[in-house]
Design a protein around this motif. Structure first.
Motif, short mmCIF file in Angstrom:
data_model
loop_
_atom_site.label_atom_id
_atom_site.label_comp_id
_atom_site.label_asym_id
_atom_site.label_seq_id
_atom_site.Cartn_x
_atom_site.Cartn_y
_atom_site.Cartn_z
N GLU A 181 0.88 -1.18 0.00
CA GLU A 181 0.00 0.00 0.00
C GLU A 181 0.91 1.23 0.00
OE1 GLU A 181 -3.05 -0.63 -0.45
OE2 GLU A 181 -3.41 -2.61 0.40
N LEU A 182 0.98 1.91 -1.14
CA LEU A 182 1.97 2.98 -1.33
C LEU A 182 1.30 4.35 -1.35
CD1 LEU A 182 4.11 1.21 -4.08
CD2 LEU A 182 4.44 1.17 -1.60
N ALA A 183 1.80 5.25 -0.52
CA ALA A 183 1.18 6.57 -0.39
C ALA A 183 2.19 7.55 0.19
CB ALA A 183 -0.04 6.46 0.53
N GLY A 184 1.84 8.83 0.07
CA GLY A 184 2.71 9.87 0.60
C GLY A 184 2.74 9.87 2.12
N ASP A 185 3.83 10.36 2.68
CA ASP A 185 3.98 10.41 4.14
C ASP A 185 2.97 11.36 4.79
OD1 ASP A 185 6.12 8.69 4.00
OD2 ASP A 185 7.65 10.27 4.11
N ASP A 186 2.68 12.46 4.10
CA ASP A 186 1.87 13.53 4.70
C ASP A 186 0.56 13.71 3.95
OD1 ASP A 186 3.99 14.26 6.56
OD2 ASP A 186 5.03 15.03 4.80
N ALA A 187 -0.54 13.41 4.64
CA ALA A 187 -1.86 13.56 4.02
C ALA A 187 -2.30 15.02 4.08
CB ALA A 187 -2.87 12.68 4.75
#
Length: 291
Positions: free
Chosen positions: A200-206
Motif C-alpha cells: 500500500e503505497l502513499a505519501g507520508d503527509d496527508a
C-alpha cells in the motif's frame, strides 16, 4: 537466478510513470538488461538514448506482446490509461508474461484495491486476481494519488480564488510520480524480497483540499479557498470546462471515494521502500508554479 541472467521489461515505458521507472531502474541494474516496451517506434527515441533496449508492443495486440516478451524474466506492468478496456489489455500482458516464463511481475494498482470505495479500483482488483490466477510471482504496487493530479487545479484556483471538489474533509495521502516510479524500480531490482507482496503505497503527509487551496494561495501570495461541491455539480462543472463526460464522472467519483478515506494511508510503506521521505505537496506545487 543470477543478477546477470535477469532482464527487466517495463510496459508503457514512454508514459510519464514508465519513463521515470526506467530512469530509476537503470541506476540499480545495468541498462543493457532493461527493455522498454512502447507502442510506436518513434516513442522509443528518448529511451534508446538511455542505453536500454526498445521493443514495440501494444496491450491490444497479443502477438506483438508475445514477441516483445521473449527472454524477459521480470516485468513492470504499468496499468493502461484506457479505463473500461484495461482488464482485457492487462490480461493480454499477463498471458504473454506467462507464455514467456516470466519469473516476477510487478503491477501498478490502486490503494487498497480490494476495499477501495473508488470506482477506479474495479479493473485494478480484477487485474490483481488475474495475476494471482496466472501463478506468476508478483508484487502489487497499490499506488495512492499522484501529487501531479492537482497541478491542473493551479490555474483555475488562481483565476477564481478557489479549488473545487467533492472530497469534503477527506485526507489524501498523495506522492509524486517519481516517488512511485522509484519504488517500482526498487521492487523490480530486489524482487526476491517482494515475492507476492501487496504494498500500500502513499505519501507520508496527508492533506485535505483545504490544505491544497491554502498551499496554492501561499505560494501565489493571494487568497485561495476550497469550494465543496456535491458530486453531480462537480461532474457538471468538469464537463463544462471541457472534460469528456466519462472522465468527469470518474474524477467526481474519485473525489467522493477520497471523502470516505479511499486515498488516505499512513503506513509509510512507500518512504520505507525508497529510503527517504516522500515528496511534499508544496515542493511539487512550487516546481509547477516556478516558485
Amino acid at each position: 537466478m543470477s543478477h546477470d541472467a535477469k532482464t527487466y521489461l517495463v510496459t508503457g515505458a514512454n508514459g510519464q510513470l514508465g519513463l521515470l521507472a526506467v530512469q530509476s531502474l537503470i541506476e540499480k541494474v545495468p541498462a543493457a538488461q532493461v527493455i522498454a516496451l512502447v507502442r510506436k517506434p518513434e516513442a522509443g527515441a528518448d529511451l534508446a538514448a538511455l542505453g536500454v533496449t526498445v521493443r514495440i508492443g501494444s496491450y491490444d495486440d497479443p502477438a506483438s506482446l508475445d514477441a516483445a516478451f521473449v527472454g524477459v524474466t521480470h516485468v513492470l506492468l504499468i496499468s493502461s490509461s484506457e479505463v473500461g478496456q484495461r482488464l482485457a489489455q492487462h490480461e493480454n500482458v499477463i498471458a504473454a508474461a506467462k507464455k514467456a516464463g516470466v519469473a516476477f511481475l510487478a503491477y501498478t494498482s490502486i490503494l487498497r484495491a480490494d476495499t477501495s470505495p473508488l470506482g477506479l479500483a474495479v479493473e485494478h482488483l480484477a487485474t490483481e486476481k488475474a495475476i494471482v490466477a496466472s501463478g506468476i510471482p508478483y508484487a502489487f504496487l497499490r499506488n495512492s494519488w499522484y501529487l501531479e493530479n492537482y497541478l491542473g487545479s493551479i490555474g483555475p484556483a488562481l483565476e477564481h480564488g478557489a479549488v473545487a471538489g467533492s472530497v469534503g474533509e477527506g485526507r489524501i495521502s498523495a506522492a509524486s510520480r517519481a516517488d512511485y516510479a522509484e519504488a517500482a524500480a526498487v521492487v523490480l531490482a530486489n524482487s526476491d524480497a517482494y515475492v507476492n507482496a501487496v504494498l500500500e503505497l502513499a505519501g507520508d503527509d496527508a492533506f485535505t483540499l483545504t490544505d491544497l487551496a491554502a498551499a496554492i494561495g501561499e505560494l501565489a501570495g493571494k487568497p485561495v479557498v476550497y469550494a465543496y461541491m456535491p458530486e453531480d455539480a462537480y461532474k457538471a462543472m468538469l464537463v463544462q470546462v471541457g472534460l469528456p463526460e466519462g472522465f468527469a464522472g470518474l474524477l467526481a467519483d474519485s473525489d467522493v471515494g477520497a471523502s470516505k478515506g479511499g486515498l488516505f494511508e499512513d503506513g509509510k510503506t512507500l518512504s520505507r521502500i525508497i529510503g527517504r521521505p516522500t515528496t511534499p505537496l508544496k515542493t511539487v506545487l512550487a516546481g509547477a508554479m516556478g516558485k
